[in-house]
Design a protein around this motif. Structure first.
Motif, mmCIF file in Angstrom:
data_model
loop_
_atom_site.group_PDB
_atom_site.id
_atom_site.type_symbol
_atom_site.label_atom_id
_atom_site.label_comp_id
_atom_site.label_asym_id
_atom_site.label_seq_id
_atom_site.Cartn_x
_atom_site.Cartn_y
_atom_site.Cartn_z
ATOM 1 N N THR A 40 -1.301 -8.751 11.993
ATOM 2 C CA THR A 40 -2.679 -8.654 11.520
ATOM 3 C C THR A 40 -2.981 -9.873 10.644
ATOM 4 O O THR A 40 -2.139 -10.750 10.499
ATOM 5 C CB THR A 40 -2.890 -7.322 10.755
ATOM 6 N N GLN A 41 -4.182 -9.906 10.106
ATOM 7 C CA GLN A 41 -4.547 -11.021 9.233
ATOM 8 C C GLN A 41 -4.754 -10.500 7.830
ATOM 9 O O GLN A 41 -5.194 -9.371 7.629
ATOM 10 C CB GLN A 41 -5.827 -11.675 9.729
ATOM 11 N N ARG A 42 -4.419 -11.329 6.867
ATOM 12 C CA ARG A 42 -4.608 -10.948 5.476
ATOM 13 C C ARG A 42 -5.049 -12.187 4.704
ATOM 14 O O ARG A 42 -4.555 -13.284 4.966
ATOM 15 C CB ARG A 42 -3.275 -10.428 4.928
ATOM 16 N N GLU A 43 -5.980 -11.957 3.799
ATOM 17 C CA GLU A 43 -6.468 -13.096 3.042
ATOM 18 C C GLU A 43 -5.484 -13.452 1.935
ATOM 19 O O GLU A 43 -5.134 -12.619 1.108
ATOM 20 C CB GLU A 43 -7.828 -12.774 2.438
ATOM 21 N N MET A 88 -3.774 0.859 -2.706
ATOM 22 C CA MET A 88 -3.141 -0.424 -2.958
ATOM 23 C C MET A 88 -2.220 -0.330 -4.179
ATOM 24 O O MET A 88 -2.614 0.247 -5.191
ATOM 25 C CB MET A 88 -4.211 -1.490 -3.249
ATOM 26 N N VAL A 140 3.709 7.419 2.830
ATOM 27 C CA VAL A 140 3.572 6.402 3.862
ATOM 28 C C VAL A 140 3.183 5.099 3.172
ATOM 29 O O VAL A 140 2.185 5.040 2.456
ATOM 30 C CB VAL A 140 2.518 6.811 4.912
ATOM 31 N N PHE A 182 4.102 -6.214 3.882
ATOM 32 C CA PHE A 182 3.657 -7.366 4.670
ATOM 33 C C PHE A 182 4.693 -8.484 4.602
ATOM 34 O O PHE A 182 5.346 -8.668 3.576
ATOM 35 C CB PHE A 182 2.327 -7.910 4.124
ATOM 36 N N LYS A 186 2.689 -6.617 9.620
ATOM 37 C CA LYS A 186 2.489 -5.434 8.770
ATOM 38 C C LYS A 186 3.505 -4.384 9.198
ATOM 39 O O LYS A 186 3.620 -4.081 10.383
ATOM 40 C CB LYS A 186 1.063 -4.938 8.996
ATOM 41 N N ILE A 189 0.870 -1.180 0.000
ATOM 42 C CA ILE A 189 0.000 0.000 0.000
ATOM 43 C C ILE A 189 0.905 1.227 0.000
ATOM 44 O O ILE A 189 1.902 1.252 0.723
ATOM 45 C CB ILE A 189 -0.899 0.026 1.266
ATOM 46 N N ARG A 190 0.566 2.211 -0.819
ATOM 47 C CA ARG A 190 1.352 3.443 -0.816
ATOM 48 C C ARG A 190 0.396 4.617 -0.697
ATOM 49 O O ARG A 190 -0.479 4.773 -1.540
ATOM 50 C CB ARG A 190 2.187 3.532 -2.095
ATOM 51 N N GLY A 212 -2.070 4.977 1.187
ATOM 52 C CA GLY A 212 -3.455 4.561 1.373
ATOM 53 C C GLY A 212 -4.054 3.906 0.136
ATOM 54 O O GLY A 212 -5.192 3.464 0.160
#
Lengths: 266, 120
Positions: A139-142, A99, A161, A165, A152, A94-95, A97
């Motif tokens: 965190t969780q990621r699919e 993807m 910002v 991952f 993360k 993500i850059r 905000g």
């Protein structure tokens, strides 16, 4: 054993040399004439086509062409003394905000050194300087239809910002998380921000200037300045520009008065 | 320049998005604070693009997106989400969302994404 044509820094001068490197050792020829065990290397830093390798208190600087630098870094990062594990990573995902559309999971190694977190794969060698890490979170990621635990890493990259991952087996994920949290604890906030200051922080993050922030939150310049002072005290912000407020001198008042007079008929 | 409807249940995020979009020379034609309101405003205002929060009271962003896509299958909706809501994002993309932005966001990147969706 690989031989890499490069320049090495010796007594402030760059000397052409042929570096020899294998899986355990790097040899820097005359005039440096040093054999360095890879596992004794504490840190690796890169600026343009120069890498600096640190062994105890000693730094060695090597410059070479990008293709050779990739080989050199890969061998060093896979053999140096940092915390290292095999993992999948996506950097950046993500850059600002948004993807990153072509981001994909890459298989490789994550090496955590004193000054940076390195991701090394067949395609890429990415370094996130520790000083630029703004957050570490589990965190969780699919991934392929199932929720997986990931680490993360939020970081600042060329003023943007970004988020990366790391995916690895759950047994090592916690170790990686703890290691990264410890390595970046200098950038954690000691204390809390009140809701209004948090909103100001969010607006600064979004790129709003002071004038827009005052307008959005319906606060005076003095109130916003007081919040900035608190944030400065906590090390959350730095001053990039000081705004000036002025009032007219007598000369200025005279100029304005003259300027608004209707022209005298000729 | 696009005519944009901003949907978020918090005034703060709506105001922030409005400011960002305004600085990118877009027109804010309306705002809504829940999914129900969003569908109504979409019908009456017919914006070029909608920025849609996912977690909202009354009707969430996914349900509102479904209804908007039923009204206009070519609707351009960008979802606003927090990290960790990938399942929701996947569902939103399947439902027809044209993009998504993750909170917190930075103004230039948001404008880039919105301009790109508007041009598509």
């Amino acid at each position: 054993m690989k031989t890499i044509p490069a320049k090495i820094e010796a007594q402030g001068k760059w000397i052409s040399a042929k570096i020899e490197i294998d899986e355990t050792t790097i040899y820097l020829p005359e005039p440096v004439d040093t054999q360095i065990l890879l596992k004794s290397i504490d840190d690796v830093q890169q600026r343009k086509n120069i890498i600096t390798i640190s062994v105890a208190e000693q730094n060695y600087r090597i410059a070479t062409v990008p293709k050779a630098l990739v080989i050199l870094k890969r061998v060093i990062l896979m053999g140096c003394s940092g915390y290292r594990l095999m993992a999948y990573f996506m950097s950046p995902a993500i850059r600002g905000g948004v993807m990153v559309s072509d981001a994909e999971w890459e298989k490789g190694a994550v090496t955590v050194l004193t000054s940076g977190i390195w991701f090394v794969s067949q395609k890429h060698q990415i370094c996130i300087p520790i000083a630029d890490v703004s957050g570490i979170e589990q965190t969780q990621r699919e991934i392929q239809g199932t929720e997986k635990n990931v680490v993360k890493i939020d970081h600042v990259e060329n003023g943007d910002v970004s988020t990366s991952f790391v995916l690895c087996p759950s047994t090592t994920l916690q170790v990686l998380y703890n290691y990264l949290t410890d390595a970046t604890k200098g950038s954690s906030l000691d204390g809390e921000l009140d809701p209004l200051s948090s909103q100001v922080a969010m607006l600064v993050y979004s790129g709003m200037d002071s004038h827009s922030i005052e307008g959005m939150l319906e606060k005076s310049q003095r109130e916003i300045d007081a919040i900035y002072d608190r944030m400065l005290g906590l090390g959350l912000v730095e001053v990039v520009q000081t705004r000036r407020e002025v009032k007219l001198t007598t000369k200025g008042v005279r100029f304005v008065t003259e300027a608004v007079k209707p022209p005298t008929p000729q | 320049m696009g005519r944009i409807l901003v949907v978020d249940d918090t005034l703060f995020m709506r105001t922030l998005l409005k400011n960002i979009l305004f600085s990118g020379n877009h027109d804010i034609v309306g705002e809504a604070e829940n999914g129900e309101d969003a569908v109504e405003k979409y019908t009456s205002l017919q914006p070029d693009l909608v920025t849609m929060d996912i977690v909202m009271p009354k009707k969430n962003g996914i349900e509102a997106l479904k209804e908007i896509m039923a009204i206009n299958p070519k609707a351009k909706v960008i979802m606003c989400t927090a990290v960790g809501q990938e399942q929701m994002v996947k569902l939103a993309i399947k439902t027809g969302a044209k993009g998504y932005i993750v909170k917190p966001f930075q103004a230039p990147k948001v404008i880039e994404e919105i301009n790109s969706v508007l041009k598509s």
